[in-house]
Design a protein around this motif. Structure first.
Motif, PDB file in Angstrom:
ATOM      1  N   VAL A 162       0.844  -1.198   0.000  1.00 34.73           N
ATOM      2  CA  VAL A 162       0.000   0.000   0.000  1.00 34.73           C
ATOM      3  C   VAL A 162       0.879   1.247   0.000  1.00 34.73           C
ATOM      4  CG1 VAL A 162      -1.662   1.365   1.319  1.00 34.73           C
ATOM      5  CG2 VAL A 162      -1.953  -1.115   1.128  1.00 34.73           C
ATOM      6  N   ASP A 163       1.887   1.270   0.874  1.00 38.01           N
ATOM      7  CA  ASP A 163       2.791   2.423   0.961  1.00 38.01           C
ATOM      8  C   ASP A 163       3.533   2.658  -0.348  1.00 38.01           C
ATOM      9  OD1 ASP A 163       2.054   2.766   3.582  1.00 38.01           O
ATOM     10  OD2 ASP A 163       3.782   1.687   4.414  1.00 38.01           O
ATOM     11  N   GLU A 164       3.880   1.570  -1.013  1.00 41.83           N
ATOM     12  CA  GLU A 164       4.629   1.666  -2.272  1.00 41.83           C
ATOM     13  C   GLU A 164       3.729   1.762  -3.490  1.00 41.83           C
ATOM     14  OE1 GLU A 164       7.161  -1.760  -2.219  1.00 41.83           O
ATOM     15  OE2 GLU A 164       8.519  -0.919  -0.704  1.00 41.83           O
ATOM     16  N   LYS A 165       2.417   1.852  -3.242  1.00 43.86           N
ATOM     17  CA  LYS A 165       1.412   1.968  -4.312  1.00 43.86           C
ATOM     18  C   LYS A 165       1.482   0.800  -5.299  1.00 43.86           C
ATOM     19  CE  LYS A 165       1.286   7.036  -4.022  1.00 43.86           C
ATOM     20  NZ  LYS A 165       0.200   7.010  -3.055  1.00 43.86           N
ATOM     21  N   LYS A 166       1.741  -0.372  -4.764  1.00 37.52           N
ATOM     22  CA  LYS A 166       1.763  -1.567  -5.602  1.00 37.52           C
ATOM     23  C   LYS A 166       0.415  -2.290  -5.610  1.00 37.52           C
ATOM     24  CE  LYS A 166       6.705  -2.611  -5.558  1.00 37.52           C
ATOM     25  NZ  LYS A 166       7.737  -3.640  -5.261  1.00 37.52           N
ATOM     26  N   ILE A 167      -0.485  -1.844  -4.743  1.00 35.38           N
ATOM     27  CA  ILE A 167      -1.867  -2.318  -4.825  1.00 35.38           C
ATOM     28  C   ILE A 167      -2.774  -1.093  -4.765  1.00 35.38           C
ATOM     29  CG2 ILE A 167      -1.454  -4.617  -3.869  1.00 35.38           C
ATOM     30  CD1 ILE A 167      -2.419  -3.692  -1.200  1.00 35.38           C
ATOM     31  N   ASP A 168      -3.883  -1.173  -5.479  1.00 34.55           N
ATOM     32  CA  ASP A 168      -4.819  -0.061  -5.577  1.00 34.55           C
ATOM     33  C   ASP A 168      -6.017  -0.350  -4.670  1.00 34.55           C
ATOM     34  OD1 ASP A 168      -6.479   1.994  -6.243  1.00 34.55           O
ATOM     35  OD2 ASP A 168      -6.506   1.592  -8.403  1.00 34.55           O
ATOM     36  N   VAL A 169      -6.169   0.429  -3.625  1.00 34.30           N
ATOM     37  CA  VAL A 169      -7.216   0.154  -2.635  1.00 34.30           C
ATOM     38  C   VAL A 169      -8.338   1.191  -2.631  1.00 34.30           C
ATOM     39  CG1 VAL A 169      -5.598  -1.052  -1.123  1.00 34.30           C
ATOM     40  CG2 VAL A 169      -5.967   1.404  -0.809  1.00 34.30           C
ATOM     41  N   GLU A 170      -8.247   2.226  -3.460  1.00 38.73           N
ATOM     42  CA  GLU A 170      -9.184   3.344  -3.360  1.00 38.73           C
ATOM     43  C   GLU A 170     -10.633   2.921  -3.556  1.00 38.73           C
ATOM     44  OE1 GLU A 170      -8.393   6.320  -2.164  1.00 38.73           O
ATOM     45  OE2 GLU A 170      -6.460   5.319  -1.902  1.00 38.73           O
ATOM     46  N   ILE A 171     -10.902   2.093  -4.552  1.00 37.16           N
ATOM     47  CA  ILE A 171     -12.279   1.666  -4.795  1.00 37.16           C
ATOM     48  C   ILE A 171     -12.811   0.830  -3.630  1.00 37.16           C
ATOM     49  CG2 ILE A 171     -11.616  -0.438  -6.064  1.00 37.16           C
ATOM     50  CD1 ILE A 171     -14.088   0.031  -7.835  1.00 37.16           C
ATOM     51  N   PHE A 172     -11.924   0.075  -2.980  1.00 37.60           N
ATOM     52  CA  PHE A 172     -12.348  -0.814  -1.892  1.00 37.60           C
ATOM     53  C   PHE A 172     -12.635  -0.050  -0.607  1.00 37.60           C
ATOM     54  CE2 PHE A 172      -9.521  -3.453  -4.624  1.00 37.60           C
ATOM     55  CZ  PHE A 172     -10.537  -4.209  -5.198  1.00 37.60           C
ATOM     56  N   LYS A 173     -12.048   1.131  -0.440  1.00 34.73           N
ATOM     57  CA  LYS A 173     -12.331   1.949   0.741  1.00 34.73           C
ATOM     58  C   LYS A 173     -13.789   2.369   0.791  1.00 34.73           C
ATOM     59  CE  LYS A 173      -7.696   3.909   1.418  1.00 34.73           C
ATOM     60  NZ  LYS A 173      -6.888   5.150   1.413  1.00 34.73           N
TER      61      LYS A 173
END
Length: 286
Positions: A162-173
């Protein structure tokens, strides 16, 4: 305010009495689609409301109720109203929250797949949708065979990603309070520790376990088992019984094959061994 108190303030609320709660990438979409054909079943639209996956939803039971609308047909013949949010198995407190709202007036179907296959399939599902940018060897290889340590290492790797922006979590929030749940590819396949939560709040007779492999080899028998469990007409055979819904195609690749070979010995024996974990667990709880 509790879910129940909020519910009592509202009128004309339609709530489900069936939840297909997971596991993800085990066949929940197929079971949902087949039950949706049954004249005594009304399945939610959309298939996965994820209502119990975000506590802010509890303030708006009208929206949840609106997912169970009958278009044509006779509502009097409907015995089952169901939904199929695969997140419910793996998100903390979901079993407790379902119990608070639905009491014991609900049945559950959990579909379980060989955990190695499920782990790889769900990784590939998120990778193909570009939510996951890490390669398979980065997310499935940890140098431990201790289950507790493995879970800790996977969690650390997810937070780093998450910190390295290797996974995209915005939609899941927007959908989940625990918006990292779907990236726990290995942890989520330790089915027993999640199912124990449902055993705490619900009678085992109201929980049905289905094996993905069992469904693939004999879908008619499995559907009839489900119909009997739900006390609906088990002479009804849906169309397209052999169709696979929401299938994730894993490409043939020497790199992936080599990664899987590395993965197997690093996992705890209880996870990797089909005989010691998967089928023995199923026989115990079925």
């Amino acid at each position: 305010m509790s879910i129940e108190k909020n519910w009592r303030k509202q009128k004309s609320i339609i709530l489900p009495n069936l939840i297909i709660g997971g596991a993800a990438k085990c066949g929940t979409t197929s079971i949902y689609a087949l039950l949706n054909q049954h004249p005594q079943c009304l399945m939610s639209n959309p298939k996965e409301p994820h209502f119990f996956s975000k506590k802010a939803n509890f303030k708006d039971l009208d929206s949840y109720s609106s997912f169970f609308q009958l278009e044509g047909g006779n509502r009097n013949q409907i015995k089952i109203m169901g939904e199929a949010s695969a997140s419910y198995l793996n998100i903390k407190d979901t079993a407790k929250d379902i119990r608070e709202l639905l009491k014991d007036n609900v049945k559950f179907i959990f579909i379980l797949r060989n955990p190695i296959e499920r782990t790889i399939s769900f990784y590939w599902h998120t990778y193909k949708k570009f939510y996951e940018k890490r390669l398979i060897n980065e997310v499935l290889i940890y140098k431990t065979t201790d289950r507790k340590k493995l879970i800790e290492l996977e969690e650390q790797a997810i937070k780093k990603a998450v910190d390295e922006k290797k996974i995209d979590v915005e939609i899941f929030k927007k959908i989940f309070d625990d918006y990292l749940w779907q990236f726990r590819y290995i942890t989520n396949s330790f089915y027993s520790m999640y199912i124990k939560e449902y055993f705490k709040y619900f009678d085992k007779k109201n929980i049905l376990f289905i094996l993905t492999e069992e469904f693939a080899s004999n879908p008619v028998s499995v559907i009839q088992k489900i119909e009997k469990f739900l006390n609906i007409d088990n002479n009804f055979i849906p169309k397209n019984m052999k169709k696979i819904y929401n299938k994730t195609v894993i490409p043939k690749s020497k790199f992936i094959d080599d990664t899987i070979k590395l993965l197997l010995p690093m996992l705890p024996k209880s996870f990797a061994s089909k005989d010691s974990f998967f089928y023995n667990f199923y026989r115990k709880v079925a």
